[in-house]
Scaffold this active site. Sequence first.
Site, short mmCIF file in Angstrom:
data_model
loop_
_atom_site.label_atom_id
_atom_site.label_comp_id
_atom_site.label_asym_id
_atom_site.label_seq_id
_atom_site.Cartn_x
_atom_site.Cartn_y
_atom_site.Cartn_z
N CYS A 118 0.82 -1.22 0.00
CA CYS A 118 0.00 0.00 0.00
C CYS A 118 0.85 1.27 0.00
CB CYS A 118 -0.94 0.01 1.19
SG CYS A 118 -2.02 -1.41 1.20
N HIS A 259 -3.25 7.13 2.44
CA HIS A 259 -3.67 5.85 1.85
C HIS A 259 -5.04 5.51 2.43
CE1 HIS A 259 -4.13 1.73 0.98
NE2 HIS A 259 -3.79 1.29 2.17
N ASN A 289 -10.20 -0.23 0.13
CA ASN A 289 -8.74 -0.12 0.13
C ASN A 289 -8.21 -0.67 -1.20
OD1 ASN A 289 -5.98 -0.52 0.49
ND2 ASN A 289 -6.18 -1.32 2.57
N1 ACO Z 1 -18.57 -8.76 9.53
C1 ACO Z 1 -19.06 -9.03 10.75
N2 ACO Z 1 -18.29 -9.36 11.78
C2 ACO Z 1 -16.97 -9.41 11.59
C3 ACO Z 1 -16.39 -9.14 10.34
C4 ACO Z 1 -17.26 -8.81 9.28
N3 ACO Z 1 -16.80 -8.52 8.05
N4 ACO Z 1 -15.05 -9.26 10.45
C5 ACO Z 1 -14.79 -9.59 11.71
N5 ACO Z 1 -15.95 -9.68 12.40
C6 ACO Z 1 -16.14 -10.03 13.80
C7 ACO Z 1 -14.98 -10.77 14.38
O1 ACO Z 1 -15.08 -12.15 14.10
C8 ACO Z 1 -15.15 -10.47 15.85
O2 ACO Z 1 -16.13 -11.30 16.37
P1 ACO Z 1 -15.95 -11.92 17.85
O3 ACO Z 1 -15.90 -10.71 18.75
O4 ACO Z 1 -17.16 -12.76 17.99
O5 ACO Z 1 -14.66 -12.68 17.80
C9 ACO Z 1 -15.70 -9.06 15.86
O6 ACO Z 1 -16.24 -8.83 14.53
C10 ACO Z 1 -14.66 -8.00 16.11
O7 ACO Z 1 -13.54 -8.30 15.32
P2 ACO Z 1 -12.25 -7.46 15.42
O8 ACO Z 1 -11.20 -8.07 14.54
O9 ACO Z 1 -11.93 -7.21 16.84
O10 ACO Z 1 -12.77 -6.12 14.75
P3 ACO Z 1 -12.02 -4.75 14.69
O11 ACO Z 1 -12.82 -3.73 15.37
O12 ACO Z 1 -10.56 -4.87 15.02
O13 ACO Z 1 -12.14 -4.43 13.14
C11 ACO Z 1 -10.82 -4.48 11.14
C12 ACO Z 1 -11.53 -5.30 12.18
C13 ACO Z 1 -11.84 -3.61 10.39
C14 ACO Z 1 -10.15 -5.41 10.14
C15 ACO Z 1 -9.78 -3.58 11.86
O14 ACO Z 1 -8.94 -4.36 12.66
C16 ACO Z 1 -8.96 -2.80 10.90
O15 ACO Z 1 -9.44 -1.86 10.29
N6 ACO Z 1 -7.66 -3.13 10.77
C17 ACO Z 1 -6.78 -2.47 9.83
C18 ACO Z 1 -7.02 -3.13 8.53
C19 ACO Z 1 -6.44 -2.37 7.41
O16 ACO Z 1 -6.83 -1.25 7.15
N7 ACO Z 1 -5.54 -3.01 6.71
C20 ACO Z 1 -4.94 -2.49 5.60
C21 ACO Z 1 -3.96 -1.41 5.97
S1 ACO Z 1 -2.46 -1.66 5.27
C22 ACO Z 1 -2.86 -1.89 3.75
O17 ACO Z 1 -3.64 -1.16 3.21
C23 ACO Z 1 -2.28 -3.01 3.03
#
Ligand code: ACO
Length: 337
Positions: A118, A259, A289
Amino acid sequence: MSSAELSVFIRAIGVHTPERKLTNAELSTMVDTSDEWIKTRSGIAERRIAAPGENPSDMGAKAAAKALERAGLTPADVDLLIVATMTPDVPFPSTACLLQAKLGLRRDIPCFDVSAACSGFVYALQVAKDMMRSGAYRRTLVVGAEKLSSVVDWSDRTTCVLFGDGAGAVLLETTPEKNVGLLGNLLGADGNNAELLHCAGGGSAAPATADSLRDGKHFLRMNGKEVFRHAVRVMAESCERVLAKCDVRSEQVAWFIPHQANSRILEAVASQLNVGMDRFPSNLERYGNTSAASIPLALEEAWKDGKIKHGDLVLIVAFGAGLTWGATLLRWHEPPR
Ligand code: ACO
């Protein structure tokens, strides 16, 4: 004037996104998720998905052709091509070579890919600038082109909701004018955290086999929470360090173009920098993204919407797999529409 004093500016910009929109509602029929969850956690409402056979070199060629058309130039005017991508059409040759052929660029120019996920577009900008300042290359196409839909595991709800496809291109040009274009920059990497966001299979370490396919080794895997934590800290720090290097205060920056990873990451970065979200234009809602394509896509939109104006200071900042990061401060030179 010695060629070492040349500045490098964005003479023109162009983008291309696939026709097909994949909405959160449609995704909810594929995995156990909801429009509300995706929007709240990421700010994304829909993303574009490339058609079969529509590859990064095709999307990148269209974005680059648009930039050339806006500049009133032809492929023959390009002296260097750098493509940033983490989803190359094929492991080799480079996507840049494939794009060169599609666009009809000259054969006496270097064409190569930059692999920094990215952060690829920010890395490629800096490589281009450093090659151009010597005076050896007058005009460079820097293209960010991605087909993330090809590496996403469509049964993994924790990642498949976040990514999309698209391409953006800038045509860079040298000028003897001072204090314009790409002013200052910073790049960094931390390979000790490579596994936070990676694709384990398909390369020479683990070539594709029936087993690796069965185990989904060719898919992108991410530790979302850790990536989130690093992204916020590193993007905010990179902005601060580039501003300090250029002796510019954040109040002087008209627009921050980060980004487009996740709206909560952008909000946290803006808050750490003490900058209002009104100076952080975002198109995450419509594209998700798009990795190396996301900054040129957001930059083009902010310019076309009339936000970015001639003379504005613009700070672009990226973070991605590697881990990698980078930031560039630039003074906008109004490109032709
Ligand atoms: N729909 C519904 N529920 C979901 C989903 C979904 N798509 N995905 C995860 N969940 C659930 C999980 O299973 C979890 O359930 P549980 O509590 O029963 O175990 C719950 O939602 C919370 O999951 P978390 O992983 O704690 O959710 P979080 O608030 O951390 O959000 C996310 C997840 C959106 C991926 C976040 O961690 C994030 O934004 N991370 C950065 C990701 C990113 O931007 N990456 C790219 C950047 S670098 C690049 O661009 C290459």
